[in-house]
Design a protein around this motif. Structure first.
Motif, PDB file in Angstrom:
ATOM      1  N   ILE A 212      20.941   8.983   4.136  1.00 44.02           N
ATOM      2  CA  ILE A 212      21.079   9.896   5.411  1.00 44.02           C
ATOM      3  C   ILE A 212      20.092   9.178   6.410  1.00 44.02           C
ATOM      4  N   THR A 213      19.903   9.840   7.560  1.00 42.46           N
ATOM      5  CA  THR A 213      18.729   9.403   8.527  1.00 42.46           C
ATOM      6  C   THR A 213      17.778  10.611   8.617  1.00 42.46           C
ATOM      7  N   VAL A 214      16.678  10.492   8.391  1.00 36.94           N
ATOM      8  CA  VAL A 214      15.677  11.450   8.801  1.00 36.94           C
ATOM      9  C   VAL A 214      14.652  11.190   9.717  1.00 36.94           C
ATOM     10  N   ASN A 215      14.578  11.945  10.748  1.00 38.32           N
ATOM     11  CA  ASN A 215      13.554  11.503  12.036  1.00 38.32           C
ATOM     12  C   ASN A 215      13.749  10.392  12.176  1.00 38.32           C
ATOM     13  N   GLY A 216      15.094   9.747  12.340  1.00 43.01           N
ATOM     14  CA  GLY A 216      15.276   8.367  12.829  1.00 43.01           C
ATOM     15  C   GLY A 216      14.973   7.286  11.827  1.00 43.01           C
ATOM     16  N   VAL A 217      14.673   7.440  10.500  1.00 42.84           N
ATOM     17  CA  VAL A 217      14.312   6.558   9.586  1.00 42.84           C
ATOM     18  C   VAL A 217      15.366   6.620   8.234  1.00 42.84           C
ATOM     19  N   ALA A 218      16.287   5.698   7.944  1.00 41.14           N
ATOM     20  CA  ALA A 218      17.123   5.738   6.625  1.00 41.14           C
ATOM     21  C   ALA A 218      16.462   6.213   5.528  1.00 41.14           C
TER      22      ALA A 218
ATOM     23  N   ALA B  37       6.542  23.765   4.052  1.00 40.23           N
ATOM     24  CA  ALA B  37       6.399  23.774   5.230  1.00 40.23           C
ATOM     25  C   ALA B  37       7.152  24.543   6.392  1.00 40.23           C
ATOM     26  N   VAL B  38       6.465  25.006   7.317  1.00 41.09           N
ATOM     27  CA  VAL B  38       7.494  25.924   8.424  1.00 41.09           C
ATOM     28  C   VAL B  38       7.847  24.811   9.393  1.00 41.09           C
ATOM     29  N   VAL B  39       9.075  24.612   9.311  1.00 45.18           N
ATOM     30  CA  VAL B  39       9.636  23.683  10.169  1.00 45.18           C
ATOM     31  C   VAL B  39      11.221  24.165  10.923  1.00 45.18           C
ATOM     32  N   ALA B  40      11.636  23.516  11.962  1.00 41.81           N
ATOM     33  CA  ALA B  40      12.824  23.557  12.396  1.00 41.81           C
ATOM     34  C   ALA B  40      13.630  22.417  12.005  1.00 41.81           C
ATOM     35  N   THR B  41      14.785  22.650  12.002  1.00 40.98           N
ATOM     36  CA  THR B  41      15.591  21.668  11.097  1.00 40.98           C
ATOM     37  C   THR B  41      17.187  21.426  12.218  1.00 40.98           C
ATOM     38  N   ALA B  42      17.505  20.360  12.057  1.00 44.90           N
ATOM     39  CA  ALA B  42      18.791  19.817  12.688  1.00 44.90           C
ATOM     40  C   ALA B  42      19.773  19.064  12.034  1.00 44.90           C
ATOM     41  N   VAL B  43      21.057  19.135  11.869  1.00 45.51           N
ATOM     42  CA  VAL B  43      21.955  18.245  11.066  1.00 45.51           C
ATOM     43  C   VAL B  43      22.781  17.626  12.330  1.00 45.51           C
ATOM     44  N   ASN B  44      22.845  16.274  12.396  1.00 49.40           N
ATOM     45  CA  ASN B  44      23.600  15.858  13.411  1.00 49.40           C
ATOM     46  C   ASN B  44      23.618  16.580  14.892  1.00 49.40           C
TER      47      ASN B  44
ATOM     48  N   GLU C  94      27.032  11.904   3.452  1.00 50.26           N
ATOM     49  CA  GLU C  94      26.796  10.536   3.674  1.00 50.26           C
ATOM     50  C   GLU C  94      26.495  10.184   5.141  1.00 50.26           C
ATOM     51  N   GLY C  95      25.522   9.463   5.548  1.00 50.59           N
ATOM     52  CA  GLY C  95      25.374   9.212   6.989  1.00 50.59           C
ATOM     53  C   GLY C  95      25.021  10.032   8.056  1.00 50.59           C
ATOM     54  N   ASP C  96      24.534  11.478   7.480  1.00 49.04           N
ATOM     55  CA  ASP C  96      24.125  12.637   8.225  1.00 49.04           C
ATOM     56  C   ASP C  96      22.726  12.370   8.911  1.00 49.04           C
ATOM     57  N   ALA C  97      22.440  12.788  10.006  1.00 48.97           N
ATOM     58  CA  ALA C  97      21.188  12.730  10.954  1.00 48.97           C
ATOM     59  C   ALA C  97      20.501  13.778  10.641  1.00 48.97           C
ATOM     60  N   LEU C  98      19.422  13.810  10.033  1.00 49.60           N
ATOM     61  CA  LEU C  98      18.550  14.875   9.561  1.00 49.60           C
ATOM     62  C   LEU C  98      17.072  14.988  10.528  1.00 49.60           C
ATOM     63  N   GLU C  99      17.004  15.941  11.502  1.00 47.94           N
ATOM     64  CA  GLU C  99      15.780  16.085  12.095  1.00 47.94           C
ATOM     65  C   GLU C  99      14.932  17.378  11.674  1.00 47.94           C
ATOM     66  N   ILE C 100      13.600  17.033  11.461  1.00 49.08           N
ATOM     67  CA  ILE C 100      12.932  17.822  10.882  1.00 49.08           C
ATOM     68  C   ILE C 100      11.499  17.734  11.779  1.00 49.08           C
ATOM     69  N   LEU C 101      11.385  19.275  12.404  1.00 52.99           N
ATOM     70  CA  LEU C 101      10.348  19.245  13.447  1.00 52.99           C
ATOM     71  C   LEU C 101       9.197  20.476  13.185  1.00 52.99           C
ATOM     72  N   ALA C 102       7.949  19.936  13.115  1.00 48.11           N
ATOM     73  CA  ALA C 102       7.007  21.000  12.752  1.00 48.11           C
ATOM     74  C   ALA C 102       6.388  21.529  14.032  1.00 48.11           C
ATOM     75  N   PRO C 103       6.065  22.563  14.001  1.00 46.12           N
ATOM     76  CA  PRO C 103       5.456  23.341  15.287  1.00 46.12           C
ATOM     77  C   PRO C 103       4.131  22.647  15.623  1.00 46.12           C
ATOM     78  N   MET C 104       3.952  22.254  16.888  1.00 50.35           N
ATOM     79  CA  MET C 104       2.359  21.739  17.281  1.00 50.35           C
ATOM     80  C   MET C 104       1.740  22.796  17.736  1.00 50.35           C
TER      81      MET C 104
END
Length: 65
Positions: A3-9, A29-36, A52-62
């Motif tokens: 998969i891709t996590v924050n733009g990294v395979a 961790a307290v995070v926000a998540t998005a899949v595809n 297979e091939g999903d794009a996962l974004e993990i965002l931490a609050p700033m």
């Protein structure tokens, strides 16, 4: 599975979003998540399957401002 996590395979063993967060050391961790590009609430992570091939974004609050 690959998969891709924050733009990294990445290769992971996890099959759900919750498992992936544990495997990627985000389990406490307290995070926000998005899949595809679709937001996934914390309450839905256990039942959100990854494929297979999903794009996962993990965002931490700033802080600051």
């Amino acid at each position: 599975m690959h998969i891709t996590v924050n733009g990294v395979a990445r290769a992971i063993r996890a099959t759900t979003l919750a498992q992936a967060l544990d495997e990627l050391d985000y389990h406490q961790a307290v995070v926000a998540t998005a899949v595809n590009g679709r937001f996934v609430a914390a309450s839905q992570r256990d039942t959100t399957a990854l494929a297979e091939g999903d794009a996962l974004e993990i965002l931490a609050p700033m802080q600051g401002g």
